[in-house]
Scaffold this motif. Structure first.
Motif, mmCIF file in Angstrom:
data_model
loop_
_atom_site.group_PDB
_atom_site.id
_atom_site.type_symbol
_atom_site.label_atom_id
_atom_site.label_comp_id
_atom_site.label_asym_id
_atom_site.label_seq_id
_atom_site.Cartn_x
_atom_site.Cartn_y
_atom_site.Cartn_z
ATOM 1 N N CYS A 72 12.042 23.129 87.975
ATOM 2 C CA CYS A 72 12.536 21.860 88.512
ATOM 3 C C CYS A 72 11.349 21.093 89.072
ATOM 4 C CB CYS A 72 13.542 22.080 89.628
ATOM 5 S SG CYS A 72 15.059 22.870 89.125
ATOM 6 N N LEU A 73 10.953 20.035 88.404
ATOM 7 C CA LEU A 73 9.866 19.222 88.952
ATOM 8 C C LEU A 73 10.418 18.139 89.876
ATOM 9 C CD1 LEU A 73 7.695 19.004 85.723
ATOM 10 C CD2 LEU A 73 7.599 20.665 87.578
ATOM 11 N N GLU A 74 11.688 17.889 89.720
ATOM 12 C CA GLU A 74 12.428 16.971 90.576
ATOM 13 C C GLU A 74 13.649 17.734 91.062
ATOM 14 O OE1 GLU A 74 12.512 13.510 91.304
ATOM 15 O OE2 GLU A 74 10.389 13.524 90.729
ATOM 16 N N PRO A 75 14.170 17.426 92.235
ATOM 17 C CA PRO A 75 15.431 18.090 92.614
ATOM 18 C C PRO A 75 16.530 17.743 91.619
ATOM 19 C CG PRO A 75 14.861 16.330 94.154
ATOM 20 C CD PRO A 75 13.686 16.525 93.275
ATOM 21 N N LEU A 76 17.364 18.736 91.312
ATOM 22 C CA LEU A 76 18.435 18.509 90.339
ATOM 23 C C LEU A 76 19.472 17.536 90.854
ATOM 24 C CD1 LEU A 76 19.514 21.939 88.819
ATOM 25 C CD2 LEU A 76 18.179 20.125 87.787
ATOM 26 N N ALA B 173 10.247 35.416 86.691
ATOM 27 C CA ALA B 173 10.986 35.210 85.445
ATOM 28 C C ALA B 173 10.163 35.712 84.264
ATOM 29 C CB ALA B 173 11.310 33.737 85.269
ATOM 30 N N ASP B 174 10.841 35.964 83.151
ATOM 31 C CA ASP B 174 10.118 36.425 81.965
ATOM 32 C C ASP B 174 9.434 35.272 81.254
ATOM 33 O OD1 ASP B 174 10.842 39.278 81.997
ATOM 34 O OD2 ASP B 174 12.862 38.458 81.887
ATOM 35 N N ALA B 175 9.992 34.101 81.413
ATOM 36 C CA ALA B 175 9.360 32.926 80.815
ATOM 37 C C ALA B 175 9.814 31.703 81.576
ATOM 38 C CB ALA B 175 9.749 32.798 79.350
ATOM 39 N N ILE B 176 9.026 30.652 81.460
ATOM 40 C CA ILE B 176 9.393 29.422 82.153
ATOM 41 C C ILE B 176 9.254 28.255 81.192
ATOM 42 C CG2 ILE B 176 7.071 29.001 83.082
ATOM 43 C CD1 ILE B 176 8.605 28.125 85.715
ATOM 44 N N ILE B 177 10.123 27.289 81.338
ATOM 45 C CA ILE B 177 10.064 26.109 80.471
ATOM 46 C C ILE B 177 10.009 24.869 81.350
ATOM 47 C CG2 ILE B 177 11.299 24.760 78.725
ATOM 48 C CD1 ILE B 177 12.353 27.287 77.549
ATOM 49 N N TYR B 178 9.083 23.978 81.019
ATOM 50 C CA TYR B 178 8.961 22.721 81.758
ATOM 51 C C TYR B 178 9.488 21.591 80.899
ATOM 52 C CZ TYR B 178 5.812 25.336 84.754
ATOM 53 O OH TYR B 178 5.290 26.264 85.608
ATOM 54 N N THR B 179 10.232 20.699 81.518
ATOM 55 C CA THR B 179 10.756 19.533 80.801
ATOM 56 C C THR B 179 9.864 18.335 81.107
ATOM 57 O OG1 THR B 179 12.906 20.419 81.345
ATOM 58 C CG2 THR B 179 12.856 18.239 80.338
ATOM 59 N N THR B 180 9.364 17.685 80.065
ATOM 60 C CA THR B 180 8.587 16.468 80.293
ATOM 61 C C THR B 180 9.135 15.389 79.373
ATOM 62 O OG1 THR B 180 6.992 16.855 78.530
ATOM 63 C CG2 THR B 180 6.504 17.853 80.657
ATOM 64 N N ALA B 181 8.620 14.190 79.551
ATOM 65 C CA ALA B 181 9.099 13.087 78.719
ATOM 66 C C ALA B 181 8.763 13.341 77.253
ATOM 67 C CB ALA B 181 8.488 11.776 79.196
ATOM 68 N N GLU B 182 7.655 14.064 77.001
ATOM 69 C CA GLU B 182 7.255 14.265 75.604
ATOM 70 C C GLU B 182 7.883 15.506 74.984
ATOM 71 O OE1 GLU B 182 3.766 14.228 77.641
ATOM 72 O OE2 GLU B 182 4.935 12.441 78.097
ATOM 73 N N MET C 250 0.192 25.931 76.400
ATOM 74 C CA MET C 250 1.589 26.384 76.404
ATOM 75 C C MET C 250 2.232 26.020 75.075
ATOM 76 S SD MET C 250 3.254 25.541 80.054
ATOM 77 C CE MET C 250 2.354 25.663 81.569
ATOM 78 N N GLN C 251 3.378 26.686 74.849
ATOM 79 C CA GLN C 251 4.097 26.438 73.611
ATOM 80 C C GLN C 251 4.858 25.129 73.748
ATOM 81 O OE1 GLN C 251 6.344 29.887 72.788
ATOM 82 N NE2 GLN C 251 7.225 29.130 70.882
ATOM 83 N N LYS C 252 4.545 24.156 72.892
ATOM 84 C CA LYS C 252 5.199 22.852 72.988
ATOM 85 C C LYS C 252 6.424 22.840 72.075
ATOM 86 C CE LYS C 252 5.038 18.148 73.533
ATOM 87 N NZ LYS C 252 4.563 17.185 72.592
ATOM 88 N N ARG D 74 6.147 28.887 78.561
ATOM 89 C CA ARG D 74 5.105 29.883 78.786
ATOM 90 C C ARG D 74 5.773 31.202 79.179
ATOM 91 N NH1 ARG D 74 1.391 31.044 83.330
ATOM 92 N NH2 ARG D 74 2.606 29.616 84.593
ATOM 93 N N ALA D 75 5.288 32.301 78.610
ATOM 94 C CA ALA D 75 5.870 33.598 78.931
ATOM 95 C C ALA D 75 5.097 34.239 80.074
ATOM 96 C CB ALA D 75 5.836 34.501 77.711
ATOM 97 N N HIS D 76 5.824 34.991 80.902
ATOM 98 C CA HIS D 76 5.173 35.721 81.991
ATOM 99 C C HIS D 76 5.121 37.207 81.695
ATOM 100 C CE1 HIS D 76 6.569 32.362 84.939
ATOM 101 N NE2 HIS D 76 5.401 32.079 84.405
ATOM 102 N N SER D 77 5.944 37.651 80.776
ATOM 103 C CA SER D 77 6.052 39.101 80.555
ATOM 104 C C SER D 77 6.181 39.380 79.067
ATOM 105 C CB SER D 77 7.281 39.650 81.281
ATOM 106 O OG SER D 77 8.440 39.217 80.603
ATOM 107 N N GLU D 78 6.128 40.634 78.731
ATOM 108 C CA GLU D 78 6.282 41.025 77.327
ATOM 109 C C GLU D 78 7.655 40.615 76.805
ATOM 110 O OE1 GLU D 78 4.168 42.047 75.096
ATOM 111 O OE2 GLU D 78 2.654 41.796 76.669
#
Ligand code: SF4
Ligand code: SF4
Ligand code: SF4
Ligand code: FES
Lengths: 150, 295, 333
Positions: free
Chosen positions: C132-136, C155-164, C3-5, C169-173
C-alpha cells in the motif's frame, strides 16, 4: 475450511418407497396422553410412527422442542392438548395455539412445509379420536416424504 | 438544534437526569455517532439530522443511571413493547421527542461516495423504513424539540413485494434462506443491536444442551436465524437496525416483516408498539383465534 | 532494484494458470461484498485499492474448525482426527497489515504450545502481498502506528501497483516459485515509499493502562459499544477462540471478548458490564500482548472502524486511552 461449510445438505436422502415417517408427539398429560392410553386399553389400533413425549400442558411445548425434533430426525411433529376451555391450567392451550400458528408461518416463510407441524385437541375420553388423529397425521407426513431440512 | 442543546443543558444542570443519550457528529458516514453526555458544557455536541440513524433505545436497559434520550417516532414503538413486557417502566427515562423526515441508508450513502450529509435527503438515499413511515414525530414525548414534521404520503407500502416473494415454493425458499444465511458470520450484531433483544442469557449462549450450534455452517446459521425470527414475532418494530448493523447485508427484515404481516392479519390488526393497550400477540390470547389448522 | 514488471493482463493470465495448479484465495467481489474467496474459473480478482470485509486471518484460523470427533462405544471412546487438507495454498493480494498480523499471531500460536493446525497452514501457504503506497481507505491507520506499508518482509512475494503497471519481487523460494507463473520482464523499478500520515499514535500504553485499570475514564472510552462480534471477527489479529462440543464433534470457534458470554461461567461473569469488556479488548491489544510478546496486537487496518455498526472509531479510542488518568476517588464501583 471444509469444516465450516460441511454438514449443510449432507443429511440422509432416504428413498420414498416404503418410507415410514418418524413423528414426535408432544402430548398433554391431562388429556391427550390419557386419551392415547385409553386407545391402548380399549385395543384400538393406530400407526406406530408416533413417539409420544408427555408434557404437563400443550402450553409447555416450546417452539424450540418442535424445531429440535425436526433437526434431530423427525419428519413431523404433533402437539396435542385439551380442548379449548378444558386446559388444566385454563389458558395453556390458547397460548399454544397462537405460538404454533406463528411457528407454522415461520416454517412456511423459511421454506419448511408447515404441515410438518400438526396440532390437535383430544381429551382423555377420546381414545378413538386419538387413533384417528394419528392415522391422519401419519398419512399427511408420509405424503410429504422424509424431512431433509436443517 | 439549538433547542435540543438548551433542553439537554437544562436537564443536566438541574440534575433531572444523569446522562443525555443523543447524537453527535462524526467525520465518517453516516456522519453521526451515539453520544452519552454527562456534563452540561458537552451538550453543544448534540445534533439531530438525517444521519441520526442509531436506535438509541437499546442502551436503556441496564443503564443504571437516569437518562434523557432522543428517540425518533418509529423507535418509540420499541419503548412501548418494552413497557408491555415489564422491562422498562415509562418513568425510568425522559423522552426527548423529535420530528424526523427520514434517515439516510448508510449503504446507499457509502455507495454514492458522499463525504457529507446531503442538505435535502432524496428518496434514493433514504432508508426503506422511512419511505412508508407513519410516525414522523415522536408520540408520547416528555419534551419535544424542534419543529414537528408534517406527515408525508408514504412512497412505498410496508409489506410491498412480500406476497410475491413468499409465493415461491418451499424448496426454493429453503434453498434461498440457507444460501443467504451461509454468509452469516454469527457476529450477533443483529441480536445485540436490537432494542428488543434484551435477554441476559440468550438461548444461543446455552450449550448444555446446545440448542443452537455455534459453528458457522449453513444449517446452523439457518437455525439461529429461525430462532431469531421466532423471538421477533409480534415484537419487531421494524426499526431496521439489524439490517443496518449486519456486515454481510443479510435481508433479515424480509422474514421479520413477513411474520409481522401475518400477525397483523391473524390478530386483529396488531402492530408491535402501536397501542399500549393491545398486548403483544404471544403474551395474550383470544378465545376466537383462528383454529382452522387444528385437527 | 530490478523487479518483475507485469501488466494487468499478465497478472490475470498468471492467476488463471495458478488457480488451476493450486488453491488460490484472493479478494473477489460477490454482490458488492469484497472478501477473500477461493478462485474458481473465471472469477474476477480485485486488483485495485479496496479493502476486504474480513481479513485473511480466516484462512489460517478458520471461524469454525473441527479439532476431532468422537464416537462412544459400549466400553470405549473412539477419537477420530478431522479430515486433513494438505493442498498448498496461495494467498494473493492480501495487504501488508494482514501479513504483519499473521507474524504477530505466530508468536502466540507458538508460545506455550505449538498449534499445529496454525503452523501447518502457515507452512502450506504462499503469501503474495500487495503493498500500500497510499492508504486504502480513510480508516486505515497502519502508518500512524509506525508500520511501513511499502514493505512486507515476512511475505513470500510483494507486488507494487504503479501507474505504468505492477512490479513484483519475491522474498522467498516459495515466492519465487509462485511468481514464475507470471510472465513479464525484469526491469529497473523505482524506489517505493508510502505516504506518511500526519497523525502518529503513541502506542506505548502498557503501563499507563495497567496503572489506570480502575480509572472511571474507561466508561467514557466507548460507551456506544453494543458488544457484538463484528470488530473482533473482521480484525486480522484477534484470535480468541472458544471450544464447544457439537454432536460428537469438538470444534474451535472464533470468540469475541466484547460479548456478554465471553468468560461467562455458570454462576458468574467477571466482566459484568460492557465497558469492562471493551477495556479487555483494548488492553489485550495494547497492554497484555505487548507485555508478553513485545508487539501490539493491532496493525491499523481499520476494519473495526469500517464495520462497527455504532461508528466507534478505534483511533479515537486510542487517543482517549492516551489521556487515561487515575481514579480521583476509590476504584471501581
Ligand atoms: S428485529 Fe431488527 S428491525 Fe426489528 S426491532 Fe429488532 S433491530 Fe429493529
Ligand atoms: S449481524 Fe449479520 S452476520 Fe452478524 S449474526 Fe446477524 S445476520 Fe449474521
Ligand atoms: S463492532 Fe462496535 S459495537 Fe460491535 S463490539 Fe465492536 S466496538 Fe462494539
Ligand atoms: S393442560 Fe392440557 S393443554 Fe393445558
Amino acid at each position: 475450511m471444509a469444516d465450516a461449510e460441511t454438514t449443510a445438505k449432507t443429511k440422509k436422502k432416504a428413498d420414498r418407497t416404503g418410507f415410514e415417517p418418524h413423528i414426535i408427539g408432544f402430548l398433554c398429560n391431562w388429556c391427550t396422553y390419557a386419551g392415547a392410553d385409553l386407545a391402548g386399553t380399549s385395543r384400538i389400533g393406530y400407526p406406530t410412527n408416533i413417539k409420544a413425549v408427555r408434557v404437563p400442558c400443550s402450553g409447555r411445548v416450546d417452539a424450540m422442542y418442535v424445531i429440535n425434533a425436526l433437526k434431530n430426525g423427525a419428519d413431523g411433529v404433533l402437539v396435542s392438548g385439551c380442548h379449548p376451555g378444558d386446559c388444566h391450567y385454563n389458558q395453556g392451550n390458547y397460548y399454544a395455539r397462537r405460538r404454533f400458528m406463528i411457528l407454522r408461518e415461520i416454517f412456511s416463510a423459511m421454506g419448511i412445509n408447515p404441515e410438518r407441524l400438526q396440532m390437535s385437541w383430544c381429551s382423555a375420553a377420546e381414545g378413538a379420536k386419538w387413533a384417528q388423529i394419528v392415522a391422519q397425521v401419519t398419512e399427511k407426513i408420509r405424503e410429504l416424504g422424509p424431512f431433509e431440512g436443517i | 438544534m439549538e433547542q435540543l442543546i438548551q433542553e439537554a443543558k437544562k436537564l443536566l444542570e438541574e440534575n433531572k437526569v444523569d446522562v443525555v443519550i443523543g447524537y453527535r457528529s462524526s467525520p465518517l458516514p453516516p456522519f453521526t455517532r451515539p453520544a452519552f453526555i454527562r456534563r452540561p458544557e458537552d451538550c453543544e455536541q448534540l445534533v439531530f439530522n438525517c444521519g441520526s440513524v442509531y436506535n438509541l433505545t437499546r442502551y436503556l436497559i441496564g443503564l443504571g443511571e437516569k437518562p434523557a434520550i432522543v428517540v425518533k417516532g418509529c423507535e418509540q414503538r420499541g419503548l412501548v413493547v418494552l413497557e408491555q413486557e415489564n422491562m422498562l417502566p415509562r418513568d425510568s427515562y425522559l423522552l426527548i421527542g423529535v420530528g424526523c423526515s427520514g434517515q439516510v441508508d448508510e449503504r446507499k450513502l457509502r455507495e454514492g461516495g458522499f463525504d457529507r450529509l446531503p442538505e435535502q435527503l432524496s428518496d434514493e438515499l433514504m432508508a426503506d423504513k422511512c419511505l412508508y413511515c407513519d410516525q414522523h414525530n415522536t408520540p408520547d414525548a416528555d419534551i419535544f424539540v424542534g419543529d414537528e414534521v408534517e406527515s408525508v404520503e408514504p412512497r412505498t407500502e410496508r409489506y410491498a413485494g412480500l406476497d410475491e416473494f413468499f409465493a415461491q415454493d418451499y424448496e426454493e425458499l429453503y434453498h434461498h434462506w440457507t444460501e443467504v444465511f451461509s454468509r452469516c458470520i454469527r457476529c450477533y450484531a443483529c441480536r445485540n443491536i436490537c432494542p428488543l433483544c434484551y435477554c441476559e442469557q440468550c438461548i444461543s449462549y446455552v450449550n448444555m444442551p446446545q440448542w443452537l450450534p455455534r459453528s458457522v455452517a449453513d444449517n446452523n446459521n439457518y437455525l439461529f436465524h429461525m430462532r431469531r425470527v421466532l423471538c421477533m414475532a409480534g415484537r419487531c418494530i421494524d426499526c431496521g437496525e439489524c439490517e443496518r448493523a449486519c456486515p454481510v447485508d443479510i435481508p433479515l427484515r424480509t422474514l421479520y416483516k413477513r411474520i409481522a404481516q401475518k400477525i397483523e392479519g391473524f390478530f386483529y390488526g396488531y402492530r408491535a408498539g402501536n397501542n399500549r393497550e393491545q398486548l403483544p400477540p404471544l403474551q395474550d390470547f383470544n378465545k376466537d383465534d383462528s383454529a382452522d389448522f387444528i385437527l | 532494484m530490478k523487479m518483475q514488471k507485469l501488466s494487468e493482463d499478465d497478472i490475470r493470465a498468471g492467476l488463471d494458470k495458478l488457480s488451476r495448479e493450486t488453491v488460490v484465495y484472493a479478494p473477489m467481489e460477490q454482490e458488492g461484498r469484497l472478501d477473500f474467496r477461493k478462485m474458481e474459473k473465471g472469477g474476477e480478482v480485485e486488483l485495485g485499492a479496496r479493502k476486504t470485509i474480513m481479513s485473511a486471518k480466516k484462512l489460517f484460523l478458520p471461524q469454525a474448525e473441527e479439532l476431532f470427533s468422537f464416537k462412544a462405544g459400549k466400553h470405549s471412546v473412539e477419537m477420530i482426527d478431522p479430515p486433513k487438507d494438505e493442498e498448498p495454498l496461495v494467498l494473493f493480494a492480501c495487504r501488508p497489515c494482514e501479513m504483519r498480523a499473521l507474524e504477530i499471531m505466530d508468536k502466540v500460536f507458538n508460545w506455550d504450545y505449538a498449534d499445529f493446525q496454525w503452523n501447518e497452514r502457515r507452512a502450506r501457504a504462499t503469501i503474495i502481498v500487495f503493498a500500500c503506497l497510499e492508504p486504502l481507505t480513510e480508516t486505515c491507520f497502519c502508518n500512524s502506528l509506525g508500520i511501513d506499508s511499502s514493505r512486507s518482509d515476512g511475505a513470500d512475494a510483494i507486488i507494487y501497483t504503479t501507474a505504468e503497471g505492477f512490479f513484483a519481487r519475491a522474498h522467498s523460494e516459495k515466492g519465487k516459485k509462485a511468481l514464475k507463473v507470471f510472465v513479464g520482464k525484469d526491469e529497473e523499478a523505482p524506489e517505493f515509499t508510502t505516504r506518511d500520515f500526519p497523525e502518529k499514535f503513541n502506542t506505548d500504553l502498557q503501563e499507563k493502562m495497567m496503572e489506570n485499570f480502575e480509572s472511571p475514564t474507561w466508561k467514557e472510552i466507548a460507551p456506544a459499544c453494543i458488544g457484538c462480534g463484528i470488530c473482533t471477527f473482521v480484525c486480522p489479529t484477534c484470535h480468541c477462540f472458544d471450544i464447544q462440543d457439537e454432536g460428537g464433534r469438538r470444534v474451535r470457534l472464533w470468540d469475541y471478548c466484547t460479548g456478554a458470554d465471553f468468560t461467562l461461567m455458570l454462576a458468574h461473569q467477571p466482566r459484568p458490564t460492557q465497558y469492562r469488556r471493551y477495556r479487555q479488548k483494548v488492553m489485550h491489544k495494547y497492554s497484555y500482548y505487548p507485555t508478553r510478546f513485545g508487539e501490539i496486537l493491532c496493525t491499523g487496518c481499520g476494519r473495526c472502524i469500517d464495520q462497527c455498526p455504532q461508528n466507534i472509531d478505534f483511533r479515537e479510542v486510542l487517543k482517549k486511552c492516551n489521556r487515561l488518568a487515575p481514579a480521583e476517588t476509590g476504584g471501581e464501583e
